[in-house]
Design an enzyme around this catalytic site. Structure first.
Site, PDB file in Angstrom:
ATOM      1  N   ASP B 199       0.848  -1.192   0.000  1.00 15.35           N
ATOM      2  CA  ASP B 199       0.000   0.000   0.000  1.00 15.35           C
ATOM      3  C   ASP B 199       0.884   1.243   0.000  1.00 15.35           C
ATOM      4  OD1 ASP B 199      -3.042   0.721   0.497  1.00 15.35           O
ATOM      5  OD2 ASP B 199      -1.818   2.141   1.655  1.00 15.35           O
ATOM      6  N   ILE B 200       0.537   2.215  -0.846  1.00 15.68           N
ATOM      7  CA  ILE B 200       1.323   3.461  -0.911  1.00 15.68           C
ATOM      8  C   ILE B 200       1.034   4.282   0.350  1.00 15.68           C
ATOM      9  CG2 ILE B 200       1.780   5.575  -2.217  1.00 15.68           C
ATOM     10  CD1 ILE B 200       0.806   4.076  -4.726  1.00 15.68           C
ATOM     11  N   GLU B 243      -4.888   2.367  -4.053  1.00 15.46           N
ATOM     12  CA  GLU B 243      -3.429   2.464  -4.039  1.00 15.46           C
ATOM     13  C   GLU B 243      -2.816   1.187  -3.479  1.00 15.46           C
ATOM     14  OE1 GLU B 243      -5.549   4.257  -2.200  1.00 15.46           O
ATOM     15  OE2 GLU B 243      -4.703   4.815  -0.249  1.00 15.46           O
TER      16      GLU B 243
END
Lengths: 101, 332
Positions: B199-200, B243
């Site tokens: 996950d960003i 994301e």
């Protein structure tokens, strides 16, 4: 002397003068070729005449063409000479009537 | 539909006679040739991919010294003329040739002396037949073209259905298929399998700061790192949603998976994508949750869900621990 009366489809009328001129030409060539004994060339002319004559309505030309072809194969000079005379006689005394069959 | 006819005959009086009749039919052009050579040239026979230049051929069976049957055979040997009808014209005496003519591919024949009614009727039938054949060939061509287009469109759709439109890597649908397939394979071969969820970090802030277009660009760059770091043929990276990304590593246990996860984390840092509103780093970073499994039980939806959940929990832990890091959670 009695005329050779031939009935021709009016659809072909415009083609007939040229056709007959070509037969006159054939006759002259046949005489020359006979003197030179060119039987193969004679056979081809007979064959062509046989093929086209009846198509135009000249059944006699098909008949005589067929005989010229046969006698050329046999190299029968005498008979070919007679046939050429017959052809000249026929062409000289043609009377054409254009009418639908 | 325009119909062109070729008459092959060496006798000028025959050509004149046939022309006179053919002109009365629905014919666009009438061509004439009197030798084999001229005929082959007009038909463009040396080119096997030619389109037929005429729709019907009327061929005298004896052309002086040349043989019409030979010509017929030669024409029919070109694929372009397979469906172009040939009508032979023959004198009575030559009817012995007819068998050869049909064997050579002739469709019909006419006997000399030519009779107008018969000639017109036969040629007219051949013209009607040719028109139907041409219409059929055109339909077949059109169908072939359409089916090619359909095939291409289907291939494109199939690809579109499995690829994430933005990043170009696999999408969630293909991930769901792949995780199932790879788990089953792992069970069959008694191999390990690892899953990384990625996950960003601070992506909402990134979008708020730089706008959504820049956000999309960031997603693309992250995806391309995942694509590069999953090198083995069976390794698989997908956009999981938003994301979040996922990486499936078949035949890989904990140590190997952690190594690749670290590779990915560093790879993202190395992109040096500026992120001034991140409380983690001055650049864009990712958090990763890793889980590995030795599939011994039957593979079902429940098992698949649990594995993803384990990796997700590890990812959550990484976020809790301060982001830009990897957490491993053993599958129970």
């Amino acid at each position: 002397m009695s005329k050779n009366i031939v009935y021709i489809d009016p659809d072909l009328e415009f083609l007939i003068p040229q056709f007959l001129e070509n037969r006159e030409e054939d006759r002259q060539r046949l005489e020359k070729l006979l003197q030179e004994s060119e039987f193969d060339q004679i056979r081809i002319i007979g064959h062509s005449m046989k093929g086209s004559g009846g198509g135009y309505g000249f059944d006699y030309l098909t008949e005589i063409g067929s005989q010229i072809e046969k006698n050329a194969e046999l190299k029968n000079k005498e008979e070919i000479k007679n046939l050429i005379d017959e052809l000249r006689n026929y062409l000289d005394n043609l009377e054409i009537i254009y009418q639908k069959e | 539909m325009k119909i062109n006819i070729l008459v092959v005959d060496d006798d000028r009086d025959m050509r004149k006679l046939l022309e006179n009749y053919l002109k009365r039919l629905e014919v666009e052009q009438i061509h004439f040739t009197d030798t084999a050579q001229k005929t082959y040239q007009l038909l463009n026979l040396n080119d096997l991919k030619t389109d037929p230049s005429v729709d019907l051929i009327i061929l005298d069976i004896i052309l002086g010294e040349e043989n019409g049957i030979k010509i017929c055979k030669k024409i029919k040997s070109n694929p372009a003329y397979q469906e172009v009808p040939i009508i032979m014209i023959t004198a009575q005496k030559e009817s012995g040739y007819l068998k050869d003519a049909f064997a050579a591919g002739a469709m019909d024949y006419l006997k000399k002396p030519i009779k107008k009614i018969e000639f017109m009727a036969r040629i007219n039938s051949a013209i009607i037949l040719r028109k139907e054949t041409k219409a059929r060939i055109a339909r077949e061509k059109e169908l072939l073209k359409l089916s090619e287009e359909l095939k291409k469109a289907n291939q494109k759709l199939e690809k579109m259905a499995l690829v994430d439109g933005l990043t170009g890597i696999s999408n969630r649908r293909l991930f769901d298929k792949t995780i199932k397939k790879e788990l089953k394979r792992a069970r069959r071969k008694n191999n390990d399998l690892s899953l990384i969820m990625i996950d960003i970090d601070n992506f909402k802030e990134y979008n708020d700061t730089y706008g959504h277009q820049q956000g999309d660009q960031c997603l693309k760059e992250v995806a391309s790192v995942l694509d590069k770091k999953t090198k083995r043929a069976a390794d698989f990276a997908a956009r999981y949603g938003g994301e979040e990304f996922a990486v499936i590593l078949p035949d890989t246990a904990k140590d190997g998976a952690l190594k690749i996860a670290e590779d990915i984390r560093k790879g993202i840092m190395d992109l040096k994508i500026e992120h001034k509103n991140s409380n983690t780093s001055e650049y864009v970073t990712v958090s990763l949750g890793v889980s590995s499994i030795k599939a011994e039980k039957e593979i079902d939806q429940h098992l698949i869900r649990s594995l993803i959940e384990q990796a997700d929990q590890a990812l959550y832990q990484a976020k809790e621990n301060g982001k830009n890091q990897i957490v491993y959670k053993n599958f129970e």
